[in-house]
Design an enzyme around this catalytic site. Structure first.
Site, PDB file in Angstrom:
ATOM      1  N   ASN A  27       0.998  -1.446   0.033  1.00 59.25           N
ATOM      2  CA  ASN A  27       0.306  -0.221   0.129  1.00 59.25           C
ATOM      3  C   ASN A  27       0.713   1.457  -0.568  1.00 59.25           C
ATOM      4  OD1 ASN A  27       0.721   0.604   2.735  1.00 59.25           O
ATOM      5  ND2 ASN A  27      -0.309  -1.010   2.958  1.00 59.25           N
ATOM      6  N   ASP A  68      -4.389  -7.333   4.823  1.00 58.61           N
ATOM      7  CA  ASP A  68      -5.461  -7.254   5.608  1.00 58.61           C
ATOM      8  C   ASP A  68      -5.305  -8.560   4.487  1.00 58.61           C
ATOM      9  OD1 ASP A  68      -6.591  -5.621   7.156  1.00 58.61           O
ATOM     10  OD2 ASP A  68      -7.446  -4.387   5.701  1.00 58.61           O
ATOM     11  N   PHE A  79      -5.307   3.043  14.288  1.00 62.39           N
ATOM     12  CA  PHE A  79      -4.978   4.485  13.505  1.00 62.39           C
ATOM     13  C   PHE A  79      -7.005   3.580  12.685  1.00 62.39           C
ATOM     14  CE2 PHE A  79      -2.087   6.706  15.049  1.00 62.39           C
ATOM     15  CZ  PHE A  79      -1.568   7.646  14.299  1.00 62.39           C
ATOM     16  N   LYS A  97     -14.606  -0.443  14.870  1.00 60.62           N
ATOM     17  CA  LYS A  97     -13.442  -0.810  14.719  1.00 60.62           C
ATOM     18  C   LYS A  97     -12.856  -0.181  16.274  1.00 60.62           C
ATOM     19  CE  LYS A  97      -8.637  -0.059  13.175  1.00 60.62           C
ATOM     20  NZ  LYS A  97      -7.950   0.502  12.247  1.00 60.62           N
ATOM     21  N   LYS A 105     -12.573  -3.492  18.043  1.00 59.13           N
ATOM     22  CA  LYS A 105     -11.044  -4.033  18.965  1.00 59.13           C
ATOM     23  C   LYS A 105     -10.593  -3.961  19.885  1.00 59.13           C
ATOM     24  CE  LYS A 105     -10.425  -4.396  13.915  1.00 59.13           C
ATOM     25  NZ  LYS A 105      -9.186  -4.356  12.992  1.00 59.13           N
TER      26      LYS A 105
END
Length: 419
Positions: A231, A300, A345, A359, A363
């Site tokens: 990425n 991912d 992040f 998220k 998490k």
């Protein structure tokens, strides 16, 4: 050793980010210059410190004045150089005491074996050694000498004694020496010594005793021996966080994917390449950390299989089956120990707040730093960012900041929530 003068740069959240904010403003650095050929580097160092708005007071030994004139430093710093214990230009003040009382930091560069021996044993027979003996601020020495002199057990004993008394010793570099030999003994470059000074003075050490793990950069997932999936992450945000935490006194471990950035000073860097390697590096160290900040852009998905040889071009389309990588942040949230702070992040292109809150909850995070890469100033590879800090019970939108300023704002938020 107690630093008599501490303080941290104001981030200035009310305005736009500014490039090159001076980090040593209102700080006085006593630069001790001793008699070695590396004196010419000290002039460049003095100039670099002045550019950071430091008040640089130069004290030279008599031998140093044989290598470079005091006038050089006087022109660079705007201050009279002290080289004579009995210099009457200090008027009624005792010269070495006057200089010592002003100093926020002492840096001896270059530091010869002779002066190191004097400092280690409390000898004070010239302007430099008498001044340093009277200083109560942090002290740093950058040895520079012939390899044999540096490696001599007597010199090593003196360096160890200085460490015992609270001195920081900057290890000399290896390479070609003025005496014509190759080996260890070169004075570090001025930019490296500037970073040493910035680490010592630019911020209050409000994270001393805390162990911090930061992840940064992209991961690379192999398709074959030639190609990989990755990425656009540059790693700049994570590196800025690691550097900021270190500058504030934390013991920092940086787990980094492949980036083109210099190693932050005073930081342990663990280089990894794939998501699997990052998972192992992070989970293997997470249990001992007080704060974990996951700024890396971890893949991912990865190719389900990696070809042993280069995949050849065919006439038709090509499909690459992908499989999920292990979720590092989910593991950390599921295994978070009491008192440990976990910050993630969230880089989004739409529905930033809603996606980030989801998220955060899923998490088990204490805080999430969200940004929208479509917003100008918050994208990949740039030197600025626009973060929104979201916790279970609050949300704070930060303005456009440099990534260094954003890093400190994030650490401020973490420390506030840790109590």
């Amino acid at each position: 050793m107690t630093n008599c003068h501490t303080g941290r740069r104001s981030i200035g959240l009310g305005g736009p980010a500014k490039e090159g904010t001076p980090m040593l403003k209102d700080k006085t650095i006593l630069l001790g210059v001793t008699g070695g050929i590396a004196c010419y580097k000290s002039a460049m160092l003095a100039s670099a410190l002045v550019k950071q708005h430091a008040n640089v007071q130069v004290v030279m030994t008599k031998n140093a004045t044989e290598f470079i004139t005091p006038l050089t430093f006087e022109q660079l710093t705007g201050h009279r150089v002290a080289a004579d214990t009995f210099d009457r230009s200090f008027s009624y003040q005792v010269g070495h005491i006057s200089l010592a009382s002003q100093a926020d930091l002492v840096l001896i560069a270059p530091a010869t074996a002779n002066v190191l021996a004097k400092l280690a044993n409390g000898l004070a027979d010239d302007m430099l050694t008498t001044t340093v003996l009277a200083c109560c601020c942090p002290k740093i020495a950058a040895p520079a000498m012939n390899t044999g002199m540096y490696e001599n057990p007597v010199t090593q004993d003196n360096l160890e004694k200085l460490r015992h008394y609270g001195w920081e010793i900057v290890e000399p570099a290896s390479g070609h020496l003025a005496c014509g030999t190759e080996g260890k003994g070169r004075m570090p470059e001025p930019e490296e010594l500037l970073q040493v000074c910035l680490h010592a003075l630019s911020h209050e050490k409000d994270m001393t005793g805390k162990r911090v793990l930061v992840t940064a950069g992209p991961t690379q997932e192999d398709i074959d021996p030639v190609r990989y999936l990755t990425n656009r992450s540059s790693g700049k945000m994570g590196y800025a966080i690691a550097k900021a935490a270190s500058a504030r006194g934390a013991e920092v471990t940086l787990v980094s994917g492949p980036v083109h950035l210099p190693k932050p000073p005073y930081v342990e860097v663990v280089n990894v390449r794939s998501a699997s390697e990052m998972y192992d590096a992070v989970t293997g160290r997470s249990g001992e950390m007080d704060i974990i900040i996951k700024a890396a852009a971890v893949a991912d998905y990865r190719p389900a299989t990696v070809a042993e040889d280069k995949v050849k071009k065919g006439d038709g389309d090509l499909s690459i089956p992908l499989t999920r990588t292990r979720d590092i942040l989910q593991y950390l949230g599921d295994h978070k120990r009491p008192g440990q702070f976990l910050c993630g992040f969230s880089m989004e292109t739409r529905d930033m707040v809603a996606s980030s809150r989801k998220k955060l909850e899923k998490k088990h995070l204490d805080l999430i730093a969200a940004n929208n890469v479509k917003v100008a100033g918050a994208g990949f590879a740039g030197d600025t960012n626009i973060l929104t800090l979201i916790s279970p019970d609050s949300m704070e939108e930060l303005p456009l900041l440099t990534k260094e300023e954003a890093a400190h704002a994030l650490l401020d938020a973490i420390l506030q929530r840790m109590g």
